[in-house]
Scaffold this motif. Structure first.
Motif, short mmCIF file in Angstrom:
data_model
loop_
_atom_site.label_atom_id
_atom_site.label_comp_id
_atom_site.label_asym_id
_atom_site.label_seq_id
_atom_site.Cartn_x
_atom_site.Cartn_y
_atom_site.Cartn_z
N ALA A 110 0.73 -1.23 0.15
CA ALA A 110 -0.11 -0.25 0.02
C ALA A 110 0.61 1.51 -0.06
O ALA A 110 0.08 2.15 -0.27
CB ALA A 110 -1.07 0.34 1.06
N SER A 111 1.38 0.97 0.32
CA SER A 111 2.74 2.63 0.51
C SER A 111 3.94 1.95 -0.81
O SER A 111 4.35 3.71 -1.28
CB SER A 111 3.59 1.94 1.91
OG SER A 111 4.89 1.07 1.33
N LEU A 112 3.82 1.63 -2.12
CA LEU A 112 4.57 1.80 -3.10
C LEU A 112 3.57 3.03 -3.02
O LEU A 112 2.25 2.82 -3.87
CB LEU A 112 4.45 0.85 -3.72
CG LEU A 112 5.58 -0.80 -2.75
CD1 LEU A 112 4.87 -2.37 -3.61
CD2 LEU A 112 7.03 -0.08 -3.13
N PRO A 113 4.83 3.65 -4.56
CA PRO A 113 4.19 5.01 -5.60
C PRO A 113 2.93 4.23 -6.11
O PRO A 113 3.44 2.74 -6.77
CB PRO A 113 5.20 5.21 -5.64
CG PRO A 113 6.08 4.35 -5.38
CD PRO A 113 5.78 3.96 -4.53
N ARG A 114 2.11 4.61 -7.29
CA ARG A 114 0.83 4.10 -7.75
C ARG A 114 1.96 4.49 -9.40
O ARG A 114 1.97 6.01 -9.01
CB ARG A 114 -0.39 4.77 -7.46
CG ARG A 114 -0.60 4.17 -6.35
CD ARG A 114 -1.40 2.08 -6.52
NE ARG A 114 -1.26 2.11 -5.24
CZ ARG A 114 -1.02 1.04 -4.01
NH1 ARG A 114 -0.06 0.31 -5.07
NH2 ARG A 114 -1.38 0.62 -3.20
#
Length: 92
Positions: free
Chosen positions: A57-61
Motif C-alpha cells: 500500500a505504501s508503494l507509489p502508484r
C-alpha cells in the motif's frame, strides 16, 4: 542451537559471545545461580509476511499514462523475446 552460559562468563567474554550469536547464529540461555535469567540470541532478520499489505500500500502508484507506457514496454519486450527464441548462437 541453544546452549547455557553463566552471566559471569558472558560478562567476561562478552564480545566472543556476541560474535558467536551474530556470526554463527548460536542461542544462549544465561544463568545466575543455576537459574535461567535471560537469553542471548540473534535478532530476527527481514520482515513478517503480515507486513506485506502495508508495504504494498505504501508503494507509489503509476498514473494512467505511465501504466499504459509500461504495458506497451512489456508487450514490446515479449515480442522481442519471441523473436530471439528462434536464434541459435551455436548454429553456423
Amino acid at each position: 542451537m541453544q546452549k547455557t552460559a553463566s552471566v559471569t562468563d558472558v560478562a567476561r567474554n562478552f564480545s566472543e559471545y556476541v560474535n558467536r550469536v551474530s556470526h554463527r547464529g548460536e542461542h544462549f540461555i544465561l544463568t545466575r545461580g543455576g537459574k535461567a535469567v535471560a537469553e542471548l540470541r540473534p535478532v530476527p532478520a527481514g520482515r513478517k509476511l503480515s507486513e506485506l499489505p502495508g508495504i504494498l500500500a505504501s508503494l507509489p502508484r503509476l498514473g494512467e499514462e505511465d501504466a499504459a507506457a509500461f504495458g506497451q514496454d512489456i508487450d514490446a519486450a515479449r515480442e522481442e523475446l519471441a523473436r530471439a527464441a528462434d536464434y541459435d548462437p551455436w548454429e553456423s
